[in-house]
Scaffold this active site. Structure first.
Site, PDB file in Angstrom:
ATOM      1  N   ASP A 294       7.408   0.892  -0.689  1.00  0.00           N
ATOM      2  CA  ASP A 294       7.136   1.919   0.424  1.00  0.00           C
ATOM      3  C   ASP A 294       7.943   1.578   1.693  1.00  0.00           C
ATOM      4  O   ASP A 294       8.205   0.268   2.085  1.00  0.00           O
ATOM      5  CB  ASP A 294       5.742   2.080   0.604  1.00  0.00           C
ATOM      6  CG  ASP A 294       4.918   2.523  -0.783  1.00  0.00           C
ATOM      7  OD1 ASP A 294       5.650   3.154  -1.373  1.00  0.00           O
ATOM      8  OD2 ASP A 294       3.688   2.200  -0.398  1.00  0.00           O
TER       9      ASP A 294
ATOM     10  N   TYR B  14       2.071 -10.406  -2.963  1.00  0.00           N
ATOM     11  CA  TYR B  14       1.954  -9.786  -1.795  1.00  0.00           C
ATOM     12  C   TYR B  14       1.138 -10.505  -0.661  1.00  0.00           C
ATOM     13  O   TYR B  14       0.153 -10.984  -1.018  1.00  0.00           O
ATOM     14  CB  TYR B  14       1.571  -8.340  -1.818  1.00  0.00           C
ATOM     15  CG  TYR B  14       2.200  -7.453  -2.832  1.00  0.00           C
ATOM     16  CD1 TYR B  14       3.227  -6.735  -2.249  1.00  0.00           C
ATOM     17  CD2 TYR B  14       2.074  -7.431  -4.192  1.00  0.00           C
ATOM     18  CE1 TYR B  14       4.212  -5.845  -3.051  1.00  0.00           C
ATOM     19  CE2 TYR B  14       2.616  -6.489  -5.000  1.00  0.00           C
ATOM     20  CZ  TYR B  14       3.690  -5.685  -4.542  1.00  0.00           C
ATOM     21  OH  TYR B  14       4.436  -5.041  -5.050  1.00  0.00           O
TER      22      TYR B  14
ATOM     23  N   ASP C 182      -2.832   4.377   3.338  1.00  0.00           N
ATOM     24  CA  ASP C 182      -2.156   3.347   4.592  1.00  0.00           C
ATOM     25  C   ASP C 182      -2.117   3.830   5.981  1.00  0.00           C
ATOM     26  O   ASP C 182      -2.497   5.052   5.917  1.00  0.00           O
ATOM     27  CB  ASP C 182      -0.582   2.626   3.975  1.00  0.00           C
ATOM     28  CG  ASP C 182       0.523   3.953   3.876  1.00  0.00           C
ATOM     29  OD1 ASP C 182       0.179   4.892   4.828  1.00  0.00           O
ATOM     30  OD2 ASP C 182       1.034   4.041   2.943  1.00  0.00           O
TER      31      ASP C 182
ATOM     32  N   ARG D  81      -2.592  -0.619  -1.995  1.00  0.00           N
ATOM     33  CA  ARG D  81      -3.069   0.308  -1.086  1.00  0.00           C
ATOM     34  C   ARG D  81      -4.350   0.795  -1.768  1.00  0.00           C
ATOM     35  O   ARG D  81      -5.490   0.696  -1.032  1.00  0.00           O
ATOM     36  CB  ARG D  81      -2.332   1.652  -0.994  1.00  0.00           C
ATOM     37  CG  ARG D  81      -1.173   1.778  -0.105  1.00  0.00           C
ATOM     38  CD  ARG D  81      -0.400   2.808  -0.086  1.00  0.00           C
ATOM     39  NE  ARG D  81       0.360   3.250  -1.441  1.00  0.00           N
ATOM     40  CZ  ARG D  81       0.667   4.224  -1.735  1.00  0.00           C
ATOM     41  NH1 ARG D  81       0.177   5.523  -1.484  1.00  0.00           N
ATOM     42  NH2 ARG D  81       1.337   4.250  -2.966  1.00  0.00           N
TER      43      ARG D  81
END
Length: 292
Positions: A39, A67, A81, A173
């Site tokens: 993203d 991540y 988000d 997310r």
């Protein structure tokens, strides 16, 4: 021609396609594929497959990701988000101990429903296009696996960094939203940095500025992983000139090897993958340009 895998440290605010477009100009080739879209708000590891190596994008064996993610509690948005439209605000006080205690619950195989703001297609239409029109689509849950979910540190009040190692197709997310639900608080992803994509890690990634500087200094090739690094699981075989010529042209060649897939090397380096069946070798994927 450049041929290999370039690990880019994607900057915030860029789409993955922005990075590809920029690198086409810097590297001087249109033949670039990327693995694992990020993203715009995310940063970190974005592998680019350059030149003939672009044929290897869909052939990776390791699709796991890792991540570092920042979770903010007390807010819910339409995108999941911090960039989205606020749907709910709630005054909460989340303790560090509560976050630590909740994380182990998520480890293991599970089903996850893709968010509306995603590139997943329903009836041929990307979900994010429907979401932008205010439409909701029925999404089928998909199998994912969380290998680890670890606490890192507190950023601010109600904002914490965590590290997650997961399978392909996992939406961090959604994971953060589910973490909020477990703590009885709305939650959004407020920061995301990919530190590993398959075999490629952040330590080997280069910023856009570093890549541009390498071009000016004439050392772009030094930044590339060789394309055969994608296939460590296949045995390496050096073939003679006649066999190499046959494979280059899509013809079969006799090789006294057990059935299976092999990495083929010839005098000039890595040729590609070939498959042996009943003593006959046939090219599976070439990573040089065909002759003729």
């Amino acid at each position: 021609m450049l041929n290999g895998v370039l690990i880019v440290d994607k900057p915030a605010g860029w789409t993955s396609f922005d990075v590809v477009a920029k690198m086409r100009g810097v590297l001087g080739t249109k033949k670039i594929g990327h693995s694992g879209t990020l993203d715009p708000m995310a940063t970190g590891v974005l592998p680019l497959f350059v030149g003939p190596a672009a044929r290897a994008v869909d052939m990776q064996q390791d699709h796991t990701k890792a991540y570092e993610a920042k979770a903010f509690f007390g807010l819910r948005t339409d995108t999941g988000d911090i960039t989205g439209r606020v749907l709910e605000e709630k005054k909460v006080l989340i303790e560090e101990a509560a976050v630590k205690a909740a994380l182990p619950f998520f480890a293991g195989k599970q089903m996850q429903t893709p968010p509306m703001y995603s590139a997943v297609k329903v009836n041929g239409q990307p979900l994010y296009k429907l979401a932008r029109k205010g439409q909701e689509a029925v999404r089928a849950p998909r199998p994912i696996e969380i290998f680890s979910f670890d606490y890192l540190r507190r950023e601010e009040e109600n904002e914490f960094w965590v590290r997650v190692s997961c399978s392909k197709g996992t939406y961090v997310r959604v994971l953060i939203e589910e973490l909020g639900q477990r703590l009885d608080a709305p939650a959004v992803l407020s920061g995301l940095r990919r530190i590993r994509s398959g075999a490629y890690t952040l330590e080997k990634a280069h910023t856009v500025d570093e890549i541009c500087r390498a071009k000016e200094e004439g050392r772009l090739k030094d930044l590339l992983y060789p394309v055969d690094s994608v296939f460590p699981q296949y045995p390496a075989v050096t073939v003679g000139a006649a066999c190499a010529a046959a494979l280059k042209n899509g013809a079969k060649s006799a090789l006294a090897l057990e059935d299976g897939v092999y990495r083929a090397y010839f005098e000039e380096g890595f040729l590609g993958l070939f498959e042996v069946q009943c003593g006959e070798a046939k090219v599976k994927r070439l990573f040089i340009e065909r002759e003729g």
